[in-house]
Design a protein around this motif. Structure first.
Motif, short mmCIF file in Angstrom:
data_model
loop_
_atom_site.label_atom_id
_atom_site.label_comp_id
_atom_site.label_asym_id
_atom_site.label_seq_id
_atom_site.Cartn_x
_atom_site.Cartn_y
_atom_site.Cartn_z
N LEU A 65 0.82 -1.20 0.00
CA LEU A 65 0.00 0.00 0.00
C LEU A 65 0.86 1.26 0.00
CD1 LEU A 65 -2.82 1.23 0.08
CD2 LEU A 65 -2.76 1.03 2.58
N ALA A 66 1.97 1.26 0.73
CA ALA A 66 2.89 2.40 0.70
C ALA A 66 3.38 2.65 -0.73
CB ALA A 66 4.06 2.17 1.64
N ARG A 67 3.69 1.58 -1.44
CA ARG A 67 4.13 1.74 -2.83
C ARG A 67 3.00 2.28 -3.71
NH1 ARG A 67 6.60 -3.33 -1.48
NH2 ARG A 67 5.01 -4.53 -2.60
N ARG A 68 1.78 1.85 -3.46
CA ARG A 68 0.64 2.35 -4.25
C ARG A 68 0.46 3.86 -4.03
NH1 ARG A 68 1.39 -2.31 -5.24
NH2 ARG A 68 2.80 -1.15 -6.58
N PHE A 69 0.60 4.32 -2.80
CA PHE A 69 0.50 5.76 -2.56
C PHE A 69 1.62 6.51 -3.29
CE2 PHE A 69 -2.37 4.89 1.07
CZ PHE A 69 -3.33 5.87 0.82
N ALA A 70 2.82 5.95 -3.27
CA ALA A 70 3.93 6.58 -3.98
C ALA A 70 3.64 6.68 -5.47
CB ALA A 70 5.22 5.80 -3.73
N GLU A 71 3.00 5.66 -6.03
CA GLU A 71 2.64 5.69 -7.44
C GLU A 71 1.65 6.81 -7.74
OE1 GLU A 71 1.23 1.76 -8.14
OE2 GLU A 71 3.24 0.86 -8.00
N ALA A 72 0.88 7.21 -6.72
CA ALA A 72 -0.06 8.31 -6.86
C ALA A 72 0.56 9.65 -6.47
CB ALA A 72 -1.31 8.05 -6.00
N GLY A 73 1.88 9.68 -6.27
CA GLY A 73 2.58 10.93 -6.00
C GLY A 73 2.72 11.29 -4.54
N ILE A 74 2.39 10.35 -3.64
CA ILE A 74 2.41 10.62 -2.20
C ILE A 74 3.52 9.81 -1.54
CG2 ILE A 74 1.08 10.55 -0.06
CD1 ILE A 74 -1.47 10.73 -1.83
N ASP A 75 4.58 10.47 -1.09
CA ASP A 75 5.65 9.78 -0.37
C ASP A 75 5.07 9.14 0.89
OD1 ASP A 75 7.90 10.52 -2.05
OD2 ASP A 75 7.60 12.56 -1.30
N SER A 76 5.46 7.89 1.15
CA SER A 76 4.78 7.14 2.20
C SER A 76 5.72 6.36 3.09
CB SER A 76 3.76 6.17 1.58
OG SER A 76 2.80 6.88 0.83
N VAL A 77 5.27 6.15 4.33
CA VAL A 77 5.97 5.29 5.28
C VAL A 77 4.93 4.43 6.00
CG1 VAL A 77 7.36 5.17 7.38
CG2 VAL A 77 7.86 6.90 5.68
N ALA A 78 5.09 3.12 5.93
CA ALA A 78 4.25 2.20 6.71
C ALA A 78 5.02 1.81 7.96
CB ALA A 78 3.91 0.96 5.88
N ILE A 79 4.33 1.75 9.09
CA ILE A 79 5.01 1.52 10.36
C ILE A 79 4.52 0.23 11.04
CG2 ILE A 79 5.39 3.99 10.74
CD1 ILE A 79 3.10 3.91 12.82
N ASP A 80 5.35 -0.27 11.94
CA ASP A 80 4.99 -1.40 12.80
C ASP A 80 4.72 -0.88 14.21
OD1 ASP A 80 4.83 -4.38 13.11
OD2 ASP A 80 6.37 -3.98 14.61
N TYR A 81 3.86 -1.60 14.97
CA TYR A 81 3.49 -1.15 16.31
C TYR A 81 4.22 -1.84 17.45
CZ TYR A 81 -0.87 0.15 13.80
OH TYR A 81 -1.80 0.67 12.93
N PHE A 82 4.90 -2.95 17.19
CA PHE A 82 5.18 -3.91 18.24
C PHE A 82 6.64 -4.03 18.67
CE2 PHE A 82 1.51 -5.78 15.79
CZ PHE A 82 0.54 -5.24 16.61
#
Length: 248
Positions: A65-82
């Protein structure tokens, strides 16, 4: 759990490319180092997105999903909680997540989100002007909560979040919310979603709610062909939300 190992996010309507992507280690303000995943847009819009996973933490669906946002022009970071209780290990279907979910705190998740925001605002992360959050299920509520817990966010999007997890934070919410409701979600009733919206209205929190009639929990999945129209609509609404609430 929302998404198994075989789930993949639907494609955004804007077709572009991710200039770079990969695993990352970030450090929260309390010194905790945690796993993250970045994706840089080849044609950045100046907006950034913190992707907040479901109860399993950072697994492939959310990296994708982070890559999909980047493809739409939005720099992204997905995080872990644990990281505080499980370290930076495997988050596949084999991960026993519930003991770690139960040990998370709103403060710890907010600190991890703040570290991701800081990264996105840095040169390495894209030097974005506006940062948003998006989450799913457990992450949906966590995303809405950032409107109260992270004053730097420009907007917070949540899919199938539990209103009861966010209601205590309503008085402190500032950033606009996008509430994405699965109409056939067994975990959250339409009445609970409607009451959540009424409480937000009474508190003066800017928000918009979109209900996908008859759609099940976790409908936002490329494998659910019957919900493609709903997925396409959700993408359009998210991208419009980011555009409307981004700094120019």
């Amino acid at each position: 759990m929302c998404y198994g190992d075989d789930a993949r996010p639907p494609l955004p309507p804007i077709s572009g490319a991710a200039a770079d992507h990969g695993d990352l280690v970030l450090t929260a303000s309390d010194g905790t180092q945690f796993a993250a995943y970045f994706a840089r847009a080849s044609e950045p819009t100046g907006a950034g997105m913190v992707v907040m996973p479901d109860v399993r933490g950072l697994h492939e669906f959310f990296k994708d999903l982070a890559r999909r946002f980047a493809e739409a022009g939005i720099d992204s970071v997905a995080i872990d909680y644990f990281a505080r209780t499980a370290g930076m290990g495997d988050r596949s279907d084999a991960f026993e997540y519930m003991p770690h979910v139960q040990q998370t705190t709103a403060e710890g998740i907010a600190a991890d989100t703040a570290a991701a925001i800081e990264y996105l605002r840095s040169k390495d992360g894209g030097a974005v002007k506006s940062v948003f959050t998006v989450g799913f299920c457990f992450g949906g509520s966590n995303s809405w909560n950032q409107s109260a817990l992270n004053p730097e966010v420009s907007g917070c999007i949540g899919f199938y979040g539990r209103p009861m997890r966010s209601e205590p934070y309503i008085p402190k919410m500032k950033a606009p919310l996008m509430i994405m409701v699965a109409g056939a979600d067994g975990a959250t009733t339409p009445e609970q979603s409607q009451e959540f919206e009424r409480e937000l209205t009474r508190a003066g929190v800017p928000h918009e709610q979109h209900i996908y009639k008859d759609a099940p929990h976790s409908f936002f999945d490329r494998g659910f062909e019957q919900w493609k129209e709903a997925c396409d609509d959700a993408w359009r609404r998210m991208l419009d939300f980011v555009k409307r609430h981004s700094s120019t």
